[in-house]
Design a protein around this motif. Sequence first.
Motif, short mmCIF file in Angstrom:
data_model
loop_
_atom_site.label_atom_id
_atom_site.label_comp_id
_atom_site.label_asym_id
_atom_site.label_seq_id
_atom_site.Cartn_x
_atom_site.Cartn_y
_atom_site.Cartn_z
N ASP A 49 45.94 -21.04 5.45
CA ASP A 49 46.17 -21.12 6.89
C ASP A 49 47.08 -22.27 7.32
O ASP A 49 47.26 -22.51 8.50
CB ASP A 49 44.84 -21.21 7.64
CG ASP A 49 43.97 -22.37 7.17
OD1 ASP A 49 44.51 -23.31 6.55
OD2 ASP A 49 42.75 -22.33 7.41
N LYS A 150 32.75 -24.75 7.10
CA LYS A 150 32.99 -23.32 6.91
C LYS A 150 32.22 -22.80 5.68
O LYS A 150 32.77 -22.08 4.85
CB LYS A 150 34.49 -23.01 6.82
CG LYS A 150 35.28 -23.72 5.74
CD LYS A 150 36.74 -23.25 5.75
CE LYS A 150 37.51 -23.76 4.55
NZ LYS A 150 38.92 -23.33 4.56
N SER A 158 35.11 -21.66 14.82
CA SER A 158 36.29 -20.99 14.28
C SER A 158 36.22 -20.86 12.75
O SER A 158 36.80 -19.93 12.18
CB SER A 158 37.56 -21.73 14.68
OG SER A 158 37.49 -23.11 14.32
N GLN A 162 36.78 -17.27 11.09
CA GLN A 162 37.77 -17.18 10.02
C GLN A 162 37.15 -16.68 8.73
O GLN A 162 37.70 -15.80 8.05
CB GLN A 162 38.44 -18.53 9.78
CG GLN A 162 39.58 -18.46 8.77
CD GLN A 162 40.05 -19.83 8.31
OE1 GLN A 162 39.25 -20.66 7.87
NE2 GLN A 162 41.36 -20.08 8.40
N THR A 163 35.99 -17.22 8.36
CA THR A 163 35.35 -16.84 7.11
C THR A 163 34.86 -15.40 7.15
O THR A 163 35.01 -14.64 6.17
CB THR A 163 34.19 -17.80 6.79
OG1 THR A 163 34.69 -19.13 6.71
CG2 THR A 163 33.52 -17.43 5.47
N TYR A 165 36.06 -12.90 8.94
CA TYR A 165 37.23 -12.03 8.85
C TYR A 165 37.84 -12.07 7.44
O TYR A 165 38.31 -11.05 6.92
CB TYR A 165 38.26 -12.43 9.90
CG TYR A 165 38.17 -11.62 11.18
CD1 TYR A 165 39.18 -10.73 11.54
CD2 TYR A 165 37.07 -11.73 12.03
CE1 TYR A 165 39.10 -9.97 12.70
CE2 TYR A 165 36.98 -10.98 13.19
CZ TYR A 165 38.00 -10.11 13.52
OH TYR A 165 37.90 -9.35 14.68
N LYS A 166 37.82 -13.22 6.80
CA LYS A 166 38.35 -13.33 5.44
C LYS A 166 37.57 -12.45 4.48
O LYS A 166 38.16 -11.76 3.63
CB LYS A 166 38.30 -14.79 4.98
CG LYS A 166 38.87 -15.03 3.59
CD LYS A 166 38.82 -16.51 3.20
CE LYS A 166 37.42 -16.94 2.83
NZ LYS A 166 37.38 -18.29 2.23
N HIS A 171 43.17 -11.96 8.01
CA HIS A 171 43.61 -13.35 8.01
C HIS A 171 43.61 -13.93 9.42
O HIS A 171 44.32 -13.46 10.30
CB HIS A 171 45.02 -13.44 7.42
CG HIS A 171 45.54 -14.84 7.29
ND1 HIS A 171 46.14 -15.51 8.33
CD2 HIS A 171 45.53 -15.70 6.24
CE1 HIS A 171 46.49 -16.72 7.92
NE2 HIS A 171 46.13 -16.86 6.66
N LEU A 172 42.78 -14.94 9.63
CA LEU A 172 42.80 -15.70 10.88
C LEU A 172 43.21 -17.14 10.58
O LEU A 172 42.92 -17.66 9.51
CB LEU A 172 41.42 -15.72 11.54
CG LEU A 172 40.86 -14.42 12.11
CD1 LEU A 172 39.51 -14.68 12.77
CD2 LEU A 172 41.82 -13.80 13.12
N ARG A 174 42.91 -21.32 11.50
CA ARG A 174 41.69 -22.11 11.37
C ARG A 174 41.00 -22.43 12.70
O ARG A 174 39.79 -22.25 12.83
CB ARG A 174 41.99 -23.42 10.61
CG ARG A 174 40.79 -24.35 10.44
CD ARG A 174 39.65 -23.66 9.71
NE ARG A 174 38.51 -24.55 9.50
CZ ARG A 174 37.50 -24.71 10.36
NH1 ARG A 174 37.51 -24.06 11.51
NH2 ARG A 174 36.50 -25.51 10.07
N GLN A 179 43.68 -19.26 16.60
CA GLN A 179 43.27 -17.86 16.48
C GLN A 179 43.59 -17.08 17.76
O GLN A 179 43.92 -15.90 17.71
CB GLN A 179 41.77 -17.78 16.18
CG GLN A 179 41.39 -18.32 14.81
CD GLN A 179 39.89 -18.32 14.57
OE1 GLN A 179 39.12 -17.80 15.37
NE2 GLN A 179 39.47 -18.92 13.47
#
Length: 255
Positions: A49, A150, A158, A162-163, A165-166, A171-172, A174, A179
């Motif tokens: 990111d 995270k 966030s 992010q995690t 979606y990962k 991909h987001l 941080r 975002q």
Amino acid sequence: MFGICNLSIVPLRLTPSDTSEMVNQIVFGEHFTVLEKDKKWSKIKLAFDGYEGYIDNKQYQEILEKDYHALCDSKKHYAGELIDFITDNINNLTTIPLGAQLPFFSEHKLRIHEHHYTYEGQVYNEQLPKSAVIEKAFLFLNVPYLWGGKSPFGIDCSGFTQTVYKLCGYHLLRDAKEQATQGEVLSFIEESEPGDLAFFDNDEGIITHVGIIMKDYNIIHAHGKVRIDKLDHSGIYNIDTNQHTHKLRVIKRFI
């Protein structure tokens, strides 16, 4: 110079000091560019990111440039267990958290530089349907809030989105305000679907919070802990304190 995280969870700090604010975390298998290096600290830039910060030189492994680019270009594999471990050739254990990257993964084997490991747990390596976003979000329910975190041991708002979606193959960036520059804007809360993201701003109009929309106008987000609250046109309504805690700014669709 290039590096990779070879420990479970490592702090990324704002300045080169053990007492500096932790602005992010690096989980096992994440690779990065080393921008500067002195006797104790390295300033790095994460490949995933672009996030920058300082990491202790003792807490990462240098890798070859060709390995860095190979990792950037290769299909990503992520550990799917809440907490698990990998073993090296002499059965030393290294604990890895949910969302850890498994570099050069094939047939339960992975590699960091010249070190080879075995991992037997669940692996995520495909784009999952939108319905999986809520399913993965539930894995973090009741995880304590941690600024810069995270991992299942502590996570911020966030870092959570992010995690999640990962793990689903998306991909987001941080931070929440970053975002919020991604995705498609929805005009009304009624248009939202489970898996969409809601963003919230402060009195200065700066986006400072994000959460994942669920069905029936619920939202799962990191606030004290990863929790479920109600979402309305004003923002987040805390079901424990019976008051609004965050002011809604925008709803965005990413999948």
